[in-house]
Write an enzyme that holds these catalytic residues in place. Structure first.
Site, PDB file in Angstrom:
ATOM      1  CD  GLU A 167     -35.156  62.879   6.833  1.00  0.00           C
ATOM      2  OE1 GLU A 167     -35.229  64.247   6.813  1.00  0.00           O
ATOM      3  OE2 GLU A 167     -34.013  62.074   7.169  1.00  0.00           O
TER       4      GLU A 167
ATOM      5  NE  ARG B 213     -39.986  75.710   3.788  1.00  0.00           N
ATOM      6  CZ  ARG B 213     -39.266  74.899   3.568  1.00  0.00           C
ATOM      7  NH1 ARG B 213     -37.854  75.256   3.193  1.00  0.00           N
ATOM      8  NH2 ARG B 213     -39.233  73.710   4.375  1.00  0.00           N
TER       9      ARG B 213
ATOM     10  CE  LYS C 184     -37.438  68.565  10.496  1.00  0.00           C
ATOM     11  NZ  LYS C 184     -37.406  67.510   9.324  1.00  0.00           N
TER      12      LYS C 184
END
Length: 573
Positions: free
Chosen positions: A33, A276, A286
């Site tokens: 994204e 992950r 983030k």
RNA sequence: UGGGGUGUCGCCAAGUUGGUAAGGCACGGGAUUUUGAUUCCCGCAUUCCUAGGUUCGAGUCCUAGCACCCCAGCCA
């Protein structure tokens, strides 16, 4: 290219191919994204997706998942492209989810026509209230049973912009009592009268991730949709959408793409989840990364201490080291945090064979070789690499006035010290053995100079050079050395898990105050003119890189990438 | 207390149809070395979350537990 390590995803793909699934074809995608910078964790996914495509002769697309214009920005798409390329990968196609907006709309109509989607007028709060909880089922929306024509009409008007933001949604009609909350009539479309960075004002309804992602995969002909663990319980919805839509066989749905000249063969992709990549001594979320930047705790997204790819690049980490790092960790479904030392090891492995050696002194202590004429001057030839002769040699000037590393002299040596001590001997790299005859101090008692004598019989090439001394130290010629700013970087946090706030402390409380130390050092003159981003081993100190942005010929700036392994320092502890 | 996952050496991670625990990093020891680097040897889980069970034999099968992670955005 690299050793192929077996893991469950590779095995799955091999099995699929053996079965003849997708005609043996392998197509993957990396779907970021564009709302932030890529970090080391993303690199794990990039390496997997591009790696699998590469290993099986398939293709991997770079697809921007730009379905939420209120959060995304074009600034990030360029940074992401740069990062992927820097990592060493080439995408087969550069695409955007927004390329498929018309397809998503058609799919929405199809679901409505099949009685599998409806326009819901509930507010966001109401939807939450109707959804139920983890342990209690939800209730049907009062709008759930609108007839098909009404839904079609309302959906068309949503698109036309007749309703306010948030006034209505298009929802899948699945099962409000499902134990999987993702199946409780999830929203497929929401109204957002926001300009989109790619489609401008063409749309005011935007698709949700679950809906857009599976369709995008299918439309692009993706065979293996690889994502992280948290999407595991979204897979039933991924499959539900694709099963209802049958994009492979309903060509009308993808007609808008062909009309635009985008020719892709749709597939029925399968989603597979992997854990992950987590790294200790850093944060990867983030939110925290943004906070570090915005609060000025670091010097921007590409601060060499940041786990961002742009930070790693500026730090001097070779992209090949990052690739082998994730390869060493492997891919599994276990939530795991890998040790930072593994990353450092990959960086050293890569650089040991590739980086030319140079001499540099970062904390200078003047040394005078008293038994050489003060005006003595000669040029020595040094190998650029101790075991790779193809790297050639270079000239290094040598005179009786030198700098050595302050740390390489000890008036009162600790046990096991192998370097210079009063009256003791040490080898000056490439020069010969010197004896410390005199220690000169200032009025405070600080050592300001060493006067030594060089044993001429131990110069390189002479039989005396074979003589063993316990230590060899590096040096730099005072007259010809070039000054440079050297930034010594270390891990940003001083605890393995800065995310752990169970003791009441947050990652902010664990910032390593010594993560960035700037010193002024002296470099051998051959370093006077090297390009930015070139990497060297400063012997006995570590690997360094000419800073990507600040390094200039008039002002040399080097970053320490990583120190050399130091078994002596380790033993001292 | 619902659903979905995961538990093998300090950190990762392989473990084929049950047959008697790969590898990497870290660590310890030694050899070489004009970088205390590199390289090179050697060592490093009688044991696989726990407890039962099946079996000649189980990390691999069964049963019951325990622990940890994810999910209640009109975010991705």
């Amino acid at each position: 290219m690299s050793d192929t390590v077996s893991h469950f995803i590779r095995s799955m793909i091999e099995t699929d191919r053996a079965r003849g699934a997708h005609g043996g074809r392998v197509a993957t995608r990396f779907p970021p994204e564009p709302n932030g910078y890529l970090h080391l964790g993303h690199a794990k996914s990039i390496c997997l997706n591009f790696g699998m495509a590469h290993d099986f002769g398939g293709s991997c697309n770079l697809r921007f998942d730009d379905t939420n214009p209120s959060k995304e920005d074009i600034e990030y798409v360029n940074a992401i492209k740069d990062d992927v390329r820097w990592l060493g990968f080439e995408w087969a196609n550069l695409l955007h989810a927004s390329d498929y907006f018309e397809v998503f709309y058609l799919c929405g109509e199809k679901l409505i026509r099949q009685g599998q989607a409806y326009v819901c007028d509930l507010s966001a709060d109401d939807v939450r209230a109707y959804r139920g909880t983890l342990t209690e089922p939800g209730r049907n929306s009062p709008f759930r049973d609108r007839d098909i024509d009404t839904n079609l009409e309302l959906f068309r008007r949503m698109r036309a912009g007749e309703f306010e933001d948030g006034a209505r949604t298009l929802r899948a009609r699945i099962d409000m009592a499902s134990p999987n909350i993702n199946l409780r009539d999830p929203a497929l479309y929401r109204i957002r009268k926001v300009r989109h960075q790619n489609t401008g004002d063409a749309w005011c309804i935007y698709p949700m991730y679950d809906y857009a992602h599976c369709i995008s995969d299918a439309v692009e002909g993706i065979t293996h949709s690889l994502c992280t663990l948290e999407f595991e319980d979204h897979r039933p919805l991924y499959d539900w959408c694709l099963d209802q839509l049958d994009i492979e066989h309903d060509l009308a749905l993808t007609e808008p793409l062909r009309a635009k000249g985008l020719h892709m063969t749709p597939s029925r992709p399968r989603q597979t989840e992997f854990a992950r990549g987590n790294l200790d001594y850093t944060v990867m979320s983030k939110r925290k990364l943004i906070a570090l930047v915005q609060e000025g705790l670091v010097d921007g997204w590409n601060d060499p201490r940041m786990p961002t790819l742009s930070g790693a690049r500026r730090r001097g980490f070779p992209s090949g080291a990052i690739r082998t790092f994730w390869e060493r960790m492997g891919y599994s479904k276990q939530v795991a945090t890998i040790e930072y030392s593994v990353l450092e090891g990959c960086v050293r492995d890569d650089l040991d064979s590739k980086a030319s050696r140079r001499l540099a002194v970062l904390d200078p202590l003047p040394v005078t070789i008293a038994n050489l004429p003060p005006d003595h001057c000669e040029t020595l030839s040094f190998a650029n690499h101790p075991k790779d002769p193809t790297k050639g040699t270079r000239e290094v000037s040598f005179s009786p006035r030198l700098y050595i590393e302050r740390e390489d002299f000890a008036e009162v040596p600790p046990k096991g010290f192998h370097r210079l001590v009063p009256g003791g001997e040490v080898r000056l790299r490439g020069v010969g053995i010197v004896r410390c005859d005199e220690v000169v101090k200032d009025s405070n008692g600080t050592v300001i100079e060493l006067r030594v004598s060089l044993d001429a019989s131990t110069r390189p090439g002479l039989p005396g050079a074979e003589r063993k001394v316990k230590g060899t130290i590096h040096w730099v010629c005072a007259a010809s050395a070039v000054p440079a700013e050297v930034r010594l970087y270390d891990r940003l946090f001083d605890v393995p898990n800065p995310d752990d706030d169970s003791d009441g402390k947050t990652y902010r409380d664990h910032l390593n105050p010594r993560s960035k130390i700037i010193v002024r050092g002296y470099l051998e003159s051959s370093l006077r003119d090297v390009p930015i981003e070139s990497r060297f081993q400063f012997e006995r100190l570590g690997y360094f890189v000419a800073d990507q942005f600040d390094h200039r010929m008039e002002r040399l700036v080097f970053n320490r990438i990583v120190t050399l392994r130091d078994s002596y320092a380790k033993a001292e502890k």
